[in-house]
Design a protein around this motif. Structure first.
Motif, PDB file in Angstrom:
ATOM      1  N   MET A   1       0.760  -1.353  -0.275  1.00 27.00           N
ATOM      2  CA  MET A   1      -0.140   0.166   0.308  1.00 27.00           C
ATOM      3  C   MET A   1       0.682   0.859   0.230  1.00 27.00           C
ATOM      4  N   THR A   2       0.589   2.191  -0.683  1.00 28.62           N
ATOM      5  CA  THR A   2       1.356   3.417  -0.916  1.00 28.62           C
ATOM      6  C   THR A   2       0.807   4.351  -0.518  1.00 28.62           C
ATOM      7  N   GLY A   3       1.837   5.737   0.641  1.00 38.59           N
ATOM      8  CA  GLY A   3       1.145   6.054   1.252  1.00 38.59           C
ATOM      9  C   GLY A   3      -0.483   6.775   2.143  1.00 38.59           C
ATOM     10  N   GLY A   4      -0.272   5.335   1.900  1.00 40.07           N
ATOM     11  CA  GLY A   4      -1.262   4.817   3.702  1.00 40.07           C
ATOM     12  C   GLY A   4      -1.297   4.215   4.786  1.00 40.07           C
ATOM     13  N   LEU A   5      -1.695   4.638   5.817  1.00 44.10           N
ATOM     14  CA  LEU A   5      -1.767   3.675   7.438  1.00 44.10           C
ATOM     15  C   LEU A   5      -2.084   2.449   7.030  1.00 44.10           C
ATOM     16  N   SER A   6      -1.700   1.297   6.667  1.00 46.60           N
ATOM     17  CA  SER A   6      -2.152  -0.130   7.120  1.00 46.60           C
ATOM     18  C   SER A   6      -2.455  -0.574   8.411  1.00 46.60           C
ATOM     19  N   TRP A   7      -2.963  -1.735   8.534  1.00 43.92           N
ATOM     20  CA  TRP A   7      -3.510  -1.821  10.516  1.00 43.92           C
ATOM     21  C   TRP A   7      -2.616  -1.702  11.046  1.00 43.92           C
ATOM     22  N   THR A   8      -1.541  -2.040  10.491  1.00 47.34           N
ATOM     23  CA  THR A   8       0.038  -2.619  11.605  1.00 47.34           C
ATOM     24  C   THR A   8       0.441  -1.252  12.225  1.00 47.34           C
ATOM     25  N   HIS A   9       0.320  -0.159  11.307  1.00 45.06           N
ATOM     26  CA  HIS A   9       0.614   1.004  11.671  1.00 45.06           C
ATOM     27  C   HIS A   9      -0.034   1.894  13.066  1.00 45.06           C
ATOM     28  N   TRP A  10      -1.588   1.818  12.326  1.00 41.20           N
ATOM     29  CA  TRP A  10      -2.469   2.055  13.340  1.00 41.20           C
ATOM     30  C   TRP A  10      -1.952   1.156  14.816  1.00 41.20           C
ATOM     31  N   VAL A  11      -1.817   0.083  14.509  1.00 42.14           N
ATOM     32  CA  VAL A  11      -1.722  -0.531  15.979  1.00 42.14           C
ATOM     33  C   VAL A  11      -0.632  -0.333  16.196  1.00 42.14           C
ATOM     34  N   ILE A  12       1.039  -0.403  15.873  1.00 44.43           N
ATOM     35  CA  ILE A  12       1.660   0.701  16.665  1.00 44.43           C
ATOM     36  C   ILE A  12       1.533   2.335  16.530  1.00 44.43           C
ATOM     37  N   ILE A  13       0.755   3.023  16.334  1.00 52.66           N
ATOM     38  CA  ILE A  13       0.563   4.658  16.753  1.00 52.66           C
ATOM     39  C   ILE A  13      -0.810   3.929  17.744  1.00 52.66           C
ATOM     40  N   ILE A  14      -1.280   3.578  18.407  1.00 57.38           N
ATOM     41  CA  ILE A  14      -2.544   3.401  19.435  1.00 57.38           C
ATOM     42  C   ILE A  14      -1.723   2.744  20.388  1.00 57.38           C
ATOM     43  N   ALA A  15      -1.119   1.869  20.217  1.00 55.95           N
ATOM     44  CA  ALA A  15      -0.151   1.535  21.006  1.00 55.95           C
ATOM     45  C   ALA A  15       1.140   2.178  22.465  1.00 55.95           C
ATOM     46  N   VAL A  16       1.527   4.016  20.864  1.00 57.08           N
ATOM     47  CA  VAL A  16       2.336   4.360  21.252  1.00 57.08           C
ATOM     48  C   VAL A  16       2.251   5.259  22.634  1.00 57.08           C
ATOM     49  N   PHE A  17       0.329   5.941  22.205  1.00 55.52           N
ATOM     50  CA  PHE A  17      -0.096   7.188  22.682  1.00 55.52           C
ATOM     51  C   PHE A  17      -0.690   6.055  24.360  1.00 55.52           C
ATOM     52  N   VAL A  18      -1.493   5.421  24.627  1.00 54.10           N
ATOM     53  CA  VAL A  18      -1.747   4.171  25.447  1.00 54.10           C
ATOM     54  C   VAL A  18      -0.059   3.722  26.150  1.00 54.10           C
ATOM     55  N   LEU A  19       0.848   4.029  25.566  1.00 56.36           N
ATOM     56  CA  LEU A  19       1.930   3.871  26.825  1.00 56.36           C
ATOM     57  C   LEU A  19       2.319   5.432  26.770  1.00 56.36           C
ATOM     58  N   LEU A  20       2.369   6.024  25.777  1.00 57.65           N
ATOM     59  CA  LEU A  20       2.941   7.788  26.530  1.00 57.65           C
ATOM     60  C   LEU A  20       1.731   8.365  27.565  1.00 57.65           C
ATOM     61  N   PHE A  21       0.645   8.325  27.057  1.00 55.80           N
ATOM     62  CA  PHE A  21      -0.696   8.848  27.942  1.00 55.80           C
ATOM     63  C   PHE A  21      -1.362   7.939  29.205  1.00 55.80           C
ATOM     64  N   GLY A  22      -1.070   6.768  29.061  1.00 51.89           N
ATOM     65  CA  GLY A  22      -2.159   6.416  29.500  1.00 51.89           C
ATOM     66  C   GLY A  22      -3.191   5.772  29.594  1.00 51.89           C
ATOM     67  N   ALA A  23      -3.927   4.333  29.375  1.00 56.35           N
ATOM     68  CA  ALA A  23      -5.030   3.946  29.175  1.00 56.35           C
ATOM     69  C   ALA A  23      -5.791   4.947  30.038  1.00 56.35           C
ATOM     70  N   LYS A  24      -5.837   6.011  31.110  1.00 61.33           N
ATOM     71  CA  LYS A  24      -6.862   6.611  31.968  1.00 61.33           C
ATOM     72  C   LYS A  24      -7.379   7.606  31.590  1.00 61.33           C
ATOM     73  N   LYS A  25      -6.017   8.444  31.029  1.00 61.98           N
ATOM     74  CA  LYS A  25      -5.576   9.469  30.689  1.00 61.98           C
ATOM     75  C   LYS A  25      -6.774   9.550  29.033  1.00 61.98           C
ATOM     76  N   LEU A  26      -6.580   8.667  28.246  1.00 58.68           N
ATOM     77  CA  LEU A  26      -7.094   8.586  26.711  1.00 58.68           C
ATOM     78  C   LEU A  26      -8.338   8.979  26.835  1.00 58.68           C
ATOM     79  N   PRO A  27      -8.868   8.459  27.251  1.00 58.22           N
ATOM     80  CA  PRO A  27     -10.708   9.360  27.181  1.00 58.22           C
ATOM     81  C   PRO A  27     -11.170  10.386  27.594  1.00 58.22           C
ATOM     82  N   ASP A  28     -10.334  10.829  28.358  1.00 55.78           N
ATOM     83  CA  ASP A  28     -10.421  12.439  28.474  1.00 55.78           C
ATOM     84  C   ASP A  28      -9.578  13.611  27.707  1.00 55.78           C
TER      85      ASP A  28
END
Length: 95
Positions: A1-28
């Motif tokens: 796939m050129t120029g787009g994000l695949s599902w593995t990219h999205w999983v990595i991005i979500i994992a980074v956000f969870v690690l940075l902000f924590g699961a409790k702060k993400l909904p807020d």
């Protein structure tokens, strides 16, 4: 796939956000982001409504305003060419 994000990219991005902000702060954070976006959209709509509701008569009044007259400190006296501001100082040093 050129120029787009695949599902593995999205999983990595979500994992980074969870690690940075924590699961409790993400909904807020998502809630405050959504609230900010709603406020931004309503302000944009209000600005567009204000610009379309402005009457042409109000624009004409602004265009027909009298020209500004300078205050006394800004006026240039061109009637007296020998005024002290326009005279050139003479060089009176002995030769």
């Amino acid at each position: 796939m050129t120029g787009g994000l695949s599902w593995t990219h999205w999983v990595i991005i979500i994992a980074v956000f969870v690690l940075l902000f924590g699961a409790k702060k993400l909904p807020d954070a998502a809630r405050s982001l959504g609230k900010s976006m709603r406020i931004f959209k309503s302000e944009i709509k209000e600005m567009q409504a204000d610009s379309t509701s402005e009457t042409p008569a109000a624009e004409d009044v602004r265009r027909e305003a009298p020209p500004a007259t300078p205050i006394a400190s800004e006026r240039v006296d061109t009637g007296n060419p020998t005024a002290p501001e326009t005279q050139q100082p003479s060089d009176k040093r002995p030769a």
